[in-house]
Design a protein around this motif. Sequence first.
Motif, PDB file in Angstrom:
ATOM      1  N   SER B 147       0.711  -1.210  -0.044  1.00 44.02           N
ATOM      2  CA  SER B 147      -0.046   0.118   0.007  1.00 44.02           C
ATOM      3  C   SER B 147       0.808   1.260  -0.067  1.00 44.02           C
ATOM      4  N   GLN B 148       2.102   1.228   0.704  1.00 41.74           N
ATOM      5  CA  GLN B 148       2.847   2.624   0.536  1.00 41.74           C
ATOM      6  C   GLN B 148       3.487   2.600  -0.588  1.00 41.74           C
ATOM      7  N   VAL B 149       3.970   1.310  -1.367  1.00 34.35           N
ATOM      8  CA  VAL B 149       4.444   1.464  -2.805  1.00 34.35           C
ATOM      9  C   VAL B 149       3.494   2.115  -3.483  1.00 34.35           C
ATOM     10  N   GLU B 150       2.219   1.739  -3.527  1.00 32.82           N
ATOM     11  CA  GLU B 150       1.138   2.161  -4.452  1.00 32.82           C
ATOM     12  C   GLU B 150       0.684   3.728  -4.257  1.00 32.82           C
ATOM     13  N   GLY B 151       1.001   3.991  -2.927  1.00 36.47           N
ATOM     14  CA  GLY B 151       0.802   5.399  -2.757  1.00 36.47           C
ATOM     15  C   GLY B 151      -0.565   5.551  -1.909  1.00 36.47           C
ATOM     16  N   LYS B 152      -1.176   4.367  -1.470  1.00 39.15           N
ATOM     17  CA  LYS B 152      -2.277   4.407  -0.781  1.00 39.15           C
ATOM     18  C   LYS B 152      -2.116   4.513   0.678  1.00 39.15           C
ATOM     19  N   SER B 153      -0.926   4.576   1.300  1.00 45.83           N
ATOM     20  CA  SER B 153      -0.814   4.973   2.695  1.00 45.83           C
ATOM     21  C   SER B 153       0.628   5.479   2.750  1.00 45.83           C
TER      22      SER B 153
END
Lengths: 57, 370
Positions: B147-153
């Motif tokens: 989720s951090q890689v995809e910018g969601k968190s």
Amino acid sequence: MWRVIQSVLAAFFGVQKESRRTEDFTHGRGFVFIVVGLVMAALLVGLLVLVASLAAE
Amino acid sequence: MRLVWTVGLVSAGLSSKVLANQWNMPVGVTDVSREIHSLHMIIFWICVAIGVVVFGALFYSLFRYRRSRGARASNFHEHTTLEIVWTVVPLLILVAMAIPATATLKKMYDTSEADLDVMITGQQWRWRYSYLGEEVAFTSNLATPRSQVEGKSAKSENYLLEVDEPLVLPVGQKVRLLMTSDDVIHSWWVPDLAVKQDAVPGFVNENWVRINEPGIYRGQCAELCGKDHAFMPVVVKAVEPPEFESWLAQRKEAAAQAALGVDREWALEELMTRGEQVYATICASCHMPDGQGSPPAFPALAGNQTMLDDADYHIETVINGVSGSAMPAFRSTLNAVELAAVITYERNAWGNDTGEAIQPARIAELIDSP
């Protein structure tokens, strides 16, 4: 012969007097320069190998 | 005058910024890394001094002897003495720099008399660490959530520089690092340890560290190795020798326990829980968390009829990979329990409800006899 060696050393170093260069090109024989150059290149390689193996000890 | 002030302020500002942001090479935590750093600084200042002399002379001559003040060029062609001087001076500077550099290089490559040997194997895209002679081996995978890689968190402090299992090393002991690779060329790089060594398939490269201070040191793969090159960080945890010994004993105990687990009968639920973890760390980067893959390179696993109809084909693919495709062999990356769990998970997750539990014992037979 000594003159040829001197000229080859100057070529290794990369600096030569213009007067010497003109003289070598008018009086010298190309074949002699090539043979002496090859022999001295082999000596230089041997010297570098010796220095490197001394440093690696 | 104003120009001098501006130049002075800008360069002072730049140099403080460079130091504050740690843009310079780190000093590091080993004797060798300190030596490399001081060598780097000495050679840097030699370059600065040469630059100041050369460009100073150039700018001074341009300014002092400019045409508007009536300067005339002196047209001489040859000056043998001057030519010899500007050939000999750089030669002497280079030899002077080579002497301390050679001494440091000799220390860097002296891997003799090590207290501990660690085999480091690069794999697409993780590191495998094996403590030779200790029967302890594990893989070290990226721990940053997708989720951090995809910018969601929000991105954490050690974004893409954190792993599930760090390489644990004792401080004050000479550790020999043997590096190789299972697939393509990787490079194991930890700036604070001054180690950056290529891991080449079919070759074993040697390096060594003796860490002075306990701490956590982070690095990355430094050789472009494919899709997830940026997602295989290195984390080294340096601890005091007694702590290291107890950690090693604990890992040996855990390995013995895992070996016992191979022979017993596992319940479907148990395998599913374990398999979900393995899938998330190993498989999800290509086949996606929802099993949909990214066709055509990475086929979908959800609803994949060929795979569901033939369990042997499924097992064979995971264990030995598919030659000529992006699917690697996992027989040396995962153990029998992990392989059985992940295969079971893939056969029962996302609506693939086969109800089949693949037992670790069945896998162990296949991976023990290649």
